[in-house]
Design an enzyme around this catalytic site. Structure first.
Site, PDB file in Angstrom:
ATOM      1  N   CYS A  78      37.845  53.256  30.102  1.00  0.00           N
ATOM      2  CA  CYS A  78      37.625  52.848  31.483  1.00  0.00           C
ATOM      3  C   CYS A  78      38.253  53.891  32.408  1.00  0.00           C
ATOM      4  O   CYS A  78      39.426  54.243  32.260  1.00  0.00           O
ATOM      5  CB  CYS A  78      38.277  51.488  31.694  1.00  0.00           C
ATOM      6  SG  CYS A  78      38.491  51.013  33.404  1.00  0.00           S
ATOM      7  N   GLU A  79      37.469  54.392  33.340  1.00  0.00           N
ATOM      8  CA  GLU A  79      38.002  55.429  34.227  1.00  0.00           C
ATOM      9  C   GLU A  79      38.971  54.860  35.258  1.00  0.00           C
ATOM     10  O   GLU A  79      39.697  55.621  35.901  1.00  0.00           O
ATOM     11  CB  GLU A  79      36.872  56.194  34.910  1.00  0.00           C
ATOM     12  CG  GLU A  79      36.087  55.441  35.931  1.00  0.00           C
ATOM     13  CD  GLU A  79      34.985  56.294  36.542  1.00  0.00           C
ATOM     14  OE1 GLU A  79      34.736  56.114  37.733  1.00  0.00           O
ATOM     15  OE2 GLU A  79      34.371  57.124  35.841  1.00  0.00           O
ATOM     16  N   HIS A  80      39.024  53.538  35.409  1.00  0.00           N
ATOM     17  CA  HIS A  80      39.944  52.950  36.386  1.00  0.00           C
ATOM     18  C   HIS A  80      41.355  52.778  35.832  1.00  0.00           C
ATOM     19  O   HIS A  80      42.324  52.854  36.595  1.00  0.00           O
ATOM     20  CB  HIS A  80      39.422  51.593  36.860  1.00  0.00           C
ATOM     21  CG  HIS A  80      38.159  51.696  37.645  1.00  0.00           C
ATOM     22  ND1 HIS A  80      37.236  50.676  37.711  1.00  0.00           N
ATOM     23  CD2 HIS A  80      37.647  52.703  38.395  1.00  0.00           C
ATOM     24  CE1 HIS A  80      36.225  51.045  38.468  1.00  0.00           C
ATOM     25  NE2 HIS A  80      36.445  52.268  38.886  1.00  0.00           N
ATOM     26  N   HIS A  81      41.476  52.519  34.520  1.00  0.00           N
ATOM     27  CA  HIS A  81      42.795  52.253  33.937  1.00  0.00           C
ATOM     28  C   HIS A  81      43.113  53.111  32.722  1.00  0.00           C
ATOM     29  O   HIS A  81      44.203  53.015  32.175  1.00  0.00           O
ATOM     30  CB  HIS A  81      42.906  50.771  33.540  1.00  0.00           C
ATOM     31  CG  HIS A  81      42.708  49.837  34.680  1.00  0.00           C
ATOM     32  ND1 HIS A  81      41.495  49.221  34.941  1.00  0.00           N
ATOM     33  CD2 HIS A  81      43.560  49.446  35.656  1.00  0.00           C
ATOM     34  CE1 HIS A  81      41.611  48.477  36.019  1.00  0.00           C
ATOM     35  NE2 HIS A  81      42.843  48.597  36.476  1.00  0.00           N
ATOM     36  N   GLN A 120      30.898  51.115  32.509  1.00  0.00           N
ATOM     37  CA  GLN A 120      29.811  50.592  31.676  1.00  0.00           C
ATOM     38  C   GLN A 120      28.465  50.735  32.377  1.00  0.00           C
ATOM     39  O   GLN A 120      27.464  51.085  31.758  1.00  0.00           O
ATOM     40  CB  GLN A 120      30.080  49.133  31.321  1.00  0.00           C
ATOM     41  CG  GLN A 120      29.003  48.544  30.429  1.00  0.00           C
ATOM     42  CD  GLN A 120      29.355  47.152  29.956  1.00  0.00           C
ATOM     43  OE1 GLN A 120      30.519  46.788  29.832  1.00  0.00           O
ATOM     44  NE2 GLN A 120      28.336  46.359  29.665  1.00  0.00           N
ATOM     45  N   HIS A 148      36.211  44.726  27.645  1.00  0.00           N
ATOM     46  CA  HIS A 148      37.051  45.679  28.370  1.00  0.00           C
ATOM     47  C   HIS A 148      38.524  45.304  28.225  1.00  0.00           C
ATOM     48  O   HIS A 148      38.927  44.202  28.606  1.00  0.00           O
ATOM     49  CB  HIS A 148      36.668  45.698  29.852  1.00  0.00           C
ATOM     50  CG  HIS A 148      35.302  46.250  30.085  1.00  0.00           C
ATOM     51  ND1 HIS A 148      35.108  47.487  30.656  1.00  0.00           N
ATOM     52  CD2 HIS A 148      34.069  45.753  29.816  1.00  0.00           C
ATOM     53  CE1 HIS A 148      33.801  47.723  30.730  1.00  0.00           C
ATOM     54  NE2 HIS A 148      33.156  46.686  30.220  1.00  0.00           N
ATOM     55  N   CYS A 150      40.901  46.341  29.900  1.00  0.00           N
ATOM     56  CA  CYS A 150      41.544  46.155  31.201  1.00  0.00           C
ATOM     57  C   CYS A 150      41.451  44.693  31.646  1.00  0.00           C
ATOM     58  O   CYS A 150      42.243  44.250  32.475  1.00  0.00           O
ATOM     59  CB  CYS A 150      40.977  47.100  32.262  1.00  0.00           C
ATOM     60  SG  CYS A 150      39.202  47.016  32.484  1.00  0.00           S
TER      61      CYS A 150
END
Length: 188
Positions: A78-81, A120, A148, A150
């Site tokens: 995940c590019e956010h976390h 995704q 996910h 996250c």
């Protein structure tokens, strides 16, 4: 994109360990920066790879009916976390003019797209667009289902929840029966 700088990753991991109050020089953590750098080089190896490269080899086959490869396992970050998410991709297309690709090429394209910091939704649309651009089929449908981390290990903490995304192109866009056929095969 440039090459992955493993030395810089090692330095960053040491800083993170120190920032959380750990001692990067203790026995159990001594080689952790090196292990993380090696892992990141592997899990982000798709950054310099174009999924369309896998569709350069095509075959002329007198087949203009549904082709479906389902349950292609994948993992991504995940590019956010920067934590993993994982699941299965399902790819369906209807060849045009007998232009087909090797079945393994579909799985390789999934891998290329997933081996980079990702969302995704982007994985789903990138795979679909790569097939459209390369094979010019009558239609493409990509369905991705994933869990996910996250959502599992932080935030709402809901293990087992799945996210499903789809990308529909060509004949599948306006033909509910064709979409339903693909979805019924995926559910089998």
């Amino acid at each position: 994109m440039g090459q992955i700088n493993t030395q810089q990753i090692e330095e960053a991991v040491r800083l993170i360990l120190e920032a959380i109050g750990e001692d990067p020089n203790r026995e159990g953590l001594l080689d952790t920066p090196k292990r993380v750098a090696k892992m990141y080089a592997e899990v982000f190896s798709g950054l310099n790879e174009d999924p369309k490269e896998h569709f350069k080899t095509v075959f002329g086959e007198d087949h203009e009916e549904l082709v479906l490869v389902k349950d292609i396992p994948f993992h991504s970050m995940c590019e956010h976390h920067l934590v993993p998410f994982f699941g299965k991709a399902h790819i369906a297309y209807i060849p045009k003019g007998g232009k087909v690709t090797g079945l393994s090429k579909l799985a390789r394209a999934v891998e290329a797209v997933c081996r980079r910091p990702q969302l995704q939704e982007r994985i789903t649309s990138t795979i679909a667009e790569s097939i459209v651009d390369s094979l010019e089929p009558h239609g493409v449908m990509v369905v991705v289902e994933a869990e996910h981390m996250c959502m599992t290990m932080r935030g709402v903490k809901k293990p087992g929840s799945k996210t499903i995304t789809s990308a529909v192109r060509g004949v599948f866009t306006n033909d509910p029966a064709a979409r339903a056929e693909v979805l019924s095969f995926i559910k089998e």
